[in-house]
Design a protein around this motif. Structure first.
Motif, short mmCIF file in Angstrom:
data_model
loop_
_atom_site.label_atom_id
_atom_site.label_comp_id
_atom_site.label_asym_id
_atom_site.label_seq_id
_atom_site.Cartn_x
_atom_site.Cartn_y
_atom_site.Cartn_z
N TYR A 183 -2.06 28.60 45.46
CA TYR A 183 -3.17 29.52 45.17
C TYR A 183 -3.51 30.41 46.36
O TYR A 183 -3.89 31.57 46.19
CB TYR A 183 -4.41 28.72 44.75
N TRP A 189 -0.91 37.19 45.08
CA TRP A 189 -1.93 37.71 44.17
C TRP A 189 -1.89 39.23 44.11
O TRP A 189 -2.03 39.84 43.04
CB TRP A 189 -3.33 37.24 44.58
N SER A 207 -8.19 40.82 37.20
CA SER A 207 -8.38 39.37 37.32
C SER A 207 -7.60 38.84 38.53
O SER A 207 -8.12 38.01 39.29
CB SER A 207 -7.90 38.69 36.03
N HIS A 211 -9.10 37.19 42.42
CA HIS A 211 -8.67 36.04 43.21
C HIS A 211 -8.34 36.47 44.64
O HIS A 211 -8.64 35.75 45.60
CB HIS A 211 -7.44 35.39 42.56
#
Length: 330
Positions: A183, A189, A207, A211
């Motif tokens: 992540y 990202w 979206s 992040h």
């Protein structure tokens, strides 16, 4: 730059180490040093630092088309790391295939490596990059089942673009799966957001950027990307707020330095939002009241005029001044 042939081996290795420490990509220089070290037989000596240099030169060799040197060094890396840390050399074999133009072979190589070991992050990232950025003429063949299912009603002239879309979608799928585990990878990202935007999937791009903002809340360039994507998606209110935030986080009261970089682009973006905000502003929102918008319009105009009047040789400076018009007299 002093020629590699005239420098000592110690000096050449020190230069490679310096480039690694500063994450400076200078492939031509690295290859020049590598060729000289290879001629001297230095790169074949076993030591931890030496293997770092071998890997560095091998990557630079693939980037500059020195495939013969790359093959030699990658073979050495594969032999040395085959039992301890195979990931370190496995993906390089795929990168070599890319350098040789065998993109289909590279994709197959990465897919095999991932099937054998799902923790091979380097191979996974290269596979993602291939799907997201491969030229149209090297995209998946028309024999793929997913291609056949969608191509029957598509004109022949448009089918290469369908293949490009399918390849990007597959890259997105792999990238999303990667981010489920890793992540905190900010670059991933941002890549995901760009991939969604390339398919005009702006809500999904926003979206992904949300992040990225969580991971880098104080990075004005990430916030700017979010604002610009929101503007493209038609969400002018969100874009306006983010553009203003970028300018605010990039400037300080009493700062004599004119707007630069992200702040300058954000000020322009904010001014682009103003006509649409005036046309759709809600009377109940005090931040969008006409007087408030006029005041901020004046602020952004003055900041931009000041920035371009103090930047010698600025590209399009005259156009920007004309665009701002006579609304503000500096």
């Amino acid at each position: 730059m002093v020629a590699a042939q005239t420098q000592s081996t110690k000096a050449l290795l020190a230069r490679l180490r310096e480039l690694r420490l500063h994450a400076s990509r200078q492939p031509e220089e690295v290859v020049g040093i590598g060729l000289e070290l290879e001629r001297r037989g230095t790169l074949s000596k076993a030591s931890d630092e030496m293997w770092d240099a071998v890997e560095q030169v091998a990557i630079a060799a693939t980037e500059t088309g020195q495939t013969h040197l790359a093959k030699t060094l990658i073979a050495s890396l594969s032999s040395h790391f085959s039992s301890s840390t195979p990931h370190r050399s496995t993906y390089l074999s795929g990168v070599l295939k890319e350098a040789e133009g065998d993109l289909a072979g590279a994709r197959e190589h990465y897919e095999t490596a991932i099937r054998e070991d799902e923790t091979d992050v380097a191979s996974r990232k290269r596979l993602i990059a291939l799907h997201l950025s491969s030229p149209i003429h090297t995209l998946p063949d028309a024999g793929a089942s997913s291609y056949k299912a969608l191509s029957s009603s598509i004109p022949a002239s448009q089918q290469p673009y369908l293949a490009a879309s399918l390849s990007r979608q597959k890259g997105i799928h792999i990238l999303v799966h990667y981010l489920d585990t890793y992540y905190a990878d900010l670059a991933a990202w941002l890549s995901l957001a760009s991939a969604y935007a390339s398919l005009a999937l702006y809500p999904q791009a926003l979206s992904a950027l949300a992040h990225a903002l969580v991971l880098a809340p104080n990075d004005p360039w990430v916030a700017l990307k979010y604002a610009e994507t929101a503007y493209t998606a038609g969400d002018v209110h969100t874009a306006w707020k983010e553009f203003c935030r970028v300018v605010e986080m990039s400037t300080e009261e009493g700062d004599a330095t004119p707007l630069q970089g992200a702040a300058r682009r954000a000020a322009m973006g904010a001014k682009l939002c103003l006509p649409r905000l005036r046309a759709s502003s809600s009377p109940s929102d005090p931040l969008l009241a006409p007087a408030k918008l006029d005041a901020l319009d004046l602020v952004f105009s003055r900041l931009l005029l000041d920035a371009y009047s103090k930047t010698e040789g600025a590209v399009g400076a005259g156009v920007v001044r004309k665009w701002i018009g006579g609304a503000v007299e500096a």
